[in-house]
Design a protein around this motif. Sequence first.
Motif, PDB file in Angstrom:
ATOM      1  N   ASN A   1     -43.931 -60.578 103.514  1.00 33.07           N
ATOM      2  CA  ASN A   1     -44.667 -61.584 102.199  1.00 33.07           C
ATOM      3  C   ASN A   1     -44.370 -60.126 100.819  1.00 33.07           C
ATOM      4  O   ASN A   1     -44.640 -60.207 100.339  1.00 33.07           O
ATOM      5  CB  ASN A   1     -45.648 -61.107 102.328  1.00 33.07           C
ATOM      6  CG  ASN A   1     -45.996 -61.872 103.446  1.00 33.07           C
ATOM      7  OD1 ASN A   1     -45.847 -63.928 102.533  1.00 33.07           O
ATOM      8  ND2 ASN A   1     -47.535 -62.748 103.947  1.00 33.07           N
TER       9      ASN A   1
ATOM     10  N   LYS B   1     -37.401 -64.067  87.043  1.00 34.11           N
ATOM     11  CA  LYS B   1     -36.890 -64.569  88.577  1.00 34.11           C
ATOM     12  C   LYS B   1     -35.708 -64.929  88.903  1.00 34.11           C
ATOM     13  O   LYS B   1     -35.469 -64.505  90.523  1.00 34.11           O
ATOM     14  CB  LYS B   1     -38.085 -65.244  88.415  1.00 34.11           C
ATOM     15  CG  LYS B   1     -38.591 -65.852  90.530  1.00 34.11           C
ATOM     16  CD  LYS B   1     -39.588 -66.883  90.209  1.00 34.11           C
ATOM     17  CE  LYS B   1     -39.804 -67.360  91.620  1.00 34.11           C
ATOM     18  NZ  LYS B   1     -39.296 -67.468  92.570  1.00 34.11           N
TER      19      LYS B   1
ATOM     20  N   ASP C   1     -34.603 -62.383  92.675  1.00 35.31           N
ATOM     21  CA  ASP C   1     -34.645 -63.454  93.784  1.00 35.31           C
ATOM     22  C   ASP C   1     -33.108 -63.681  94.351  1.00 35.31           C
ATOM     23  O   ASP C   1     -32.958 -62.942  95.361  1.00 35.31           O
ATOM     24  CB  ASP C   1     -34.277 -65.109  93.278  1.00 35.31           C
ATOM     25  CG  ASP C   1     -35.851 -65.761  93.249  1.00 35.31           C
ATOM     26  OD1 ASP C   1     -37.118 -64.706  93.734  1.00 35.31           O
ATOM     27  OD2 ASP C   1     -35.915 -66.292  93.103  1.00 35.31           O
TER      28      ASP C   1
ATOM     29  N   GLN D   1     -47.079 -67.327  90.654  1.00 31.28           N
ATOM     30  CA  GLN D   1     -48.196 -68.103  91.819  1.00 31.28           C
ATOM     31  C   GLN D   1     -47.231 -67.771  92.668  1.00 31.28           C
ATOM     32  O   GLN D   1     -48.390 -67.253  93.923  1.00 31.28           O
ATOM     33  CB  GLN D   1     -47.833 -69.138  91.811  1.00 31.28           C
ATOM     34  CG  GLN D   1     -48.659 -69.745  92.242  1.00 31.28           C
ATOM     35  CD  GLN D   1     -48.260 -70.992  91.543  1.00 31.28           C
ATOM     36  OE1 GLN D   1     -48.517 -72.353  90.556  1.00 31.28           O
ATOM     37  NE2 GLN D   1     -49.702 -72.319  92.609  1.00 31.28           N
ATOM     38  N   GLU D   2     -46.192 -67.771  92.785  1.00 27.66           N
ATOM     39  CA  GLU D   2     -45.351 -67.226  94.283  1.00 27.66           C
ATOM     40  C   GLU D   2     -45.743 -65.709  94.822  1.00 27.66           C
ATOM     41  O   GLU D   2     -46.325 -65.693  95.856  1.00 27.66           O
ATOM     42  CB  GLU D   2     -44.217 -67.791  94.626  1.00 27.66           C
ATOM     43  CG  GLU D   2     -43.833 -67.972  95.961  1.00 27.66           C
ATOM     44  CD  GLU D   2     -41.859 -68.124  96.169  1.00 27.66           C
ATOM     45  OE1 GLU D   2     -40.991 -67.197  96.423  1.00 27.66           O
ATOM     46  OE2 GLU D   2     -41.444 -68.612  94.593  1.00 27.66           O
ATOM     47  N   GLU D   3     -45.782 -64.976  93.790  1.00 24.19           N
ATOM     48  CA  GLU D   3     -45.733 -63.698  94.891  1.00 24.19           C
ATOM     49  C   GLU D   3     -47.268 -63.415  94.739  1.00 24.19           C
ATOM     50  O   GLU D   3     -46.931 -62.403  95.013  1.00 24.19           O
ATOM     51  CB  GLU D   3     -45.334 -62.708  93.171  1.00 24.19           C
ATOM     52  CG  GLU D   3     -43.656 -62.764  92.960  1.00 24.19           C
ATOM     53  CD  GLU D   3     -42.678 -63.928  92.444  1.00 24.19           C
ATOM     54  OE1 GLU D   3     -42.107 -64.784  92.118  1.00 24.19           O
ATOM     55  OE2 GLU D   3     -43.645 -64.916  91.552  1.00 24.19           O
TER      56      GLU D   3
ATOM     57  N   SER E   1     -49.682 -64.965  95.265  1.00 28.51           N
ATOM     58  CA  SER E   1     -49.492 -66.168  96.669  1.00 28.51           C
ATOM     59  C   SER E   1     -49.758 -65.084  97.800  1.00 28.51           C
ATOM     60  O   SER E   1     -50.579 -65.203  99.106  1.00 28.51           O
ATOM     61  CB  SER E   1     -49.190 -66.743  96.947  1.00 28.51           C
ATOM     62  OG  SER E   1     -49.665 -67.899  98.301  1.00 28.51           O
ATOM     63  N   LYS E   2     -48.183 -64.526  97.708  1.00 26.20           N
ATOM     64  CA  LYS E   2     -48.142 -63.534  99.038  1.00 26.20           C
ATOM     65  C   LYS E   2     -48.444 -62.092  99.596  1.00 26.20           C
ATOM     66  O   LYS E   2     -49.351 -61.688 100.037  1.00 26.20           O
ATOM     67  CB  LYS E   2     -45.965 -63.107  98.605  1.00 26.20           C
ATOM     68  CG  LYS E   2     -45.454 -64.321  99.463  1.00 26.20           C
ATOM     69  CD  LYS E   2     -44.120 -64.015  98.651  1.00 26.20           C
ATOM     70  CE  LYS E   2     -43.141 -64.805  99.754  1.00 26.20           C
ATOM     71  NZ  LYS E   2     -41.428 -64.384  99.468  1.00 26.20           N
TER      72      LYS E   2
END
Length: 470
Positions: free
Chosen positions: A344, A370, A374, A448-450, A452-453
Amino acid sequence: MDLSSEKIQRILSKYKFHDVAVEELQKIHRGYPGIKPFPGTYTFSDSSQKDLLKLIGNVPVRYEGRSYNFPIQLWLMDSFPFTPPICLLRPTPDMVIREGKHVDGGGRIHLPGLHSWDYPKSSVVGLLAEMIAKFEEDPPLSAKTTADNKDPHELLAFVSNLQINDGGSRHHDQSLNKVSVIGGGDLGMASVMSILSKCKVDKLVFIDVAESSTKGGSTDLEIFSLPKVEVSRDLSASAGSSVVVVTANAWSSEQSYLSVVQTNVDLYRGIIPNLARLSPNAVMLIASQPVDIMSHVAWRQSCLPPARVIGAGCNLDSARFSHILDINLNTHRPAWVIGELSDNKVAVMSNNGLSSSVQHEIAAGSNATKPLLDRAFEMMKNRGQRSWSVGLSIADITNSVLTDKMKIHSVSTLAQGWGGIGAEVFLSLPCIIGSNGSTRLAGVSLGQEEDSKLRESVTSLSNLMSQLTI
């Protein structure tokens, strides 16, 4: 608050968030009208200087039925109020600093509110209220006693064994650069050898904990007798350390992950409180696994300020990640891996270049950066954390403490208050590391993805901590 003078206006004009800073200054004046602004030049630990605004005044403190005015000085960084002030005591000639939990010998003030600073939830008004409350519990100043004045009820007149040298303070048994490594085995040995190679130490103590399943690494050190290295099995040999590195693990044959972690927690219970008592001014650096949980456990058991208990966390990943971005992808901007040391973890990048003299800040997440992050993350895959690699990472953090380097490392630290995190958990976050421990960089809005992790990690770590007997 009078901010009309030409010198104050000139300095304030350079503040990145000028209007917000002025608004905060007016709030301070309404709550504490006796605290006044002055222009000044702050000298950082690397001898660089910057013109900044400082606030000078007194805070009222009641102790044992008496009222005292404690003189303080707050330096406001040019990114204020998104970064916390540097807080100092200003003792008068008839006062003595009492080094303690919230104040070091040089008068630097350390408070949980500074460590977890997260504007707009954090403010100087709230910080001053916390400062007063902490000072009333443990006053950091005492009156100098003379032959004609030995009032036993004078505020904290029991600081007889405090020694002041070169503007700082150390207890009589504390070496200038003493490091202790607790726990045998490959990681303990790797840490010892890496610290000896990278750091200037006066003494390095390697303590093989008998209960640890990784014991045994000390035998060869005893046989070959390295300079400046003392091998011991007694925790008391660590007394007076500047840095205490804990690599001990006590993994059992239990099948349950919770039971395995509890075994490590039980081992810590017999180690950490003694280490903190023997070296109350040390920075405690945790490398035992799982590092985020064990850093949290060590902080709880040691009762040290959160700034002085950190975990190796994502420091190794961050160094590798920043190197890939710089060398392979030609970005020339520092970047850090943050969050839980697991799948995560996420990446963030600095607003400034590697050679920038401006204090680094985390850039807010964006669609533009991003793909780059990535790609670098993908290039990092399958790079395992071998003992010697983690040992080098530990030595790098240790060096920043010993030299007061103020370098930014991604270390496991108390994350509560950062980026809206409400739970008491330890996660790796970018922190400025120096002789007084860690100071977090301000939180930012993540994608949002980061985000959430990170929230998943907070929930997972909180659940595990709630099941442990600390």
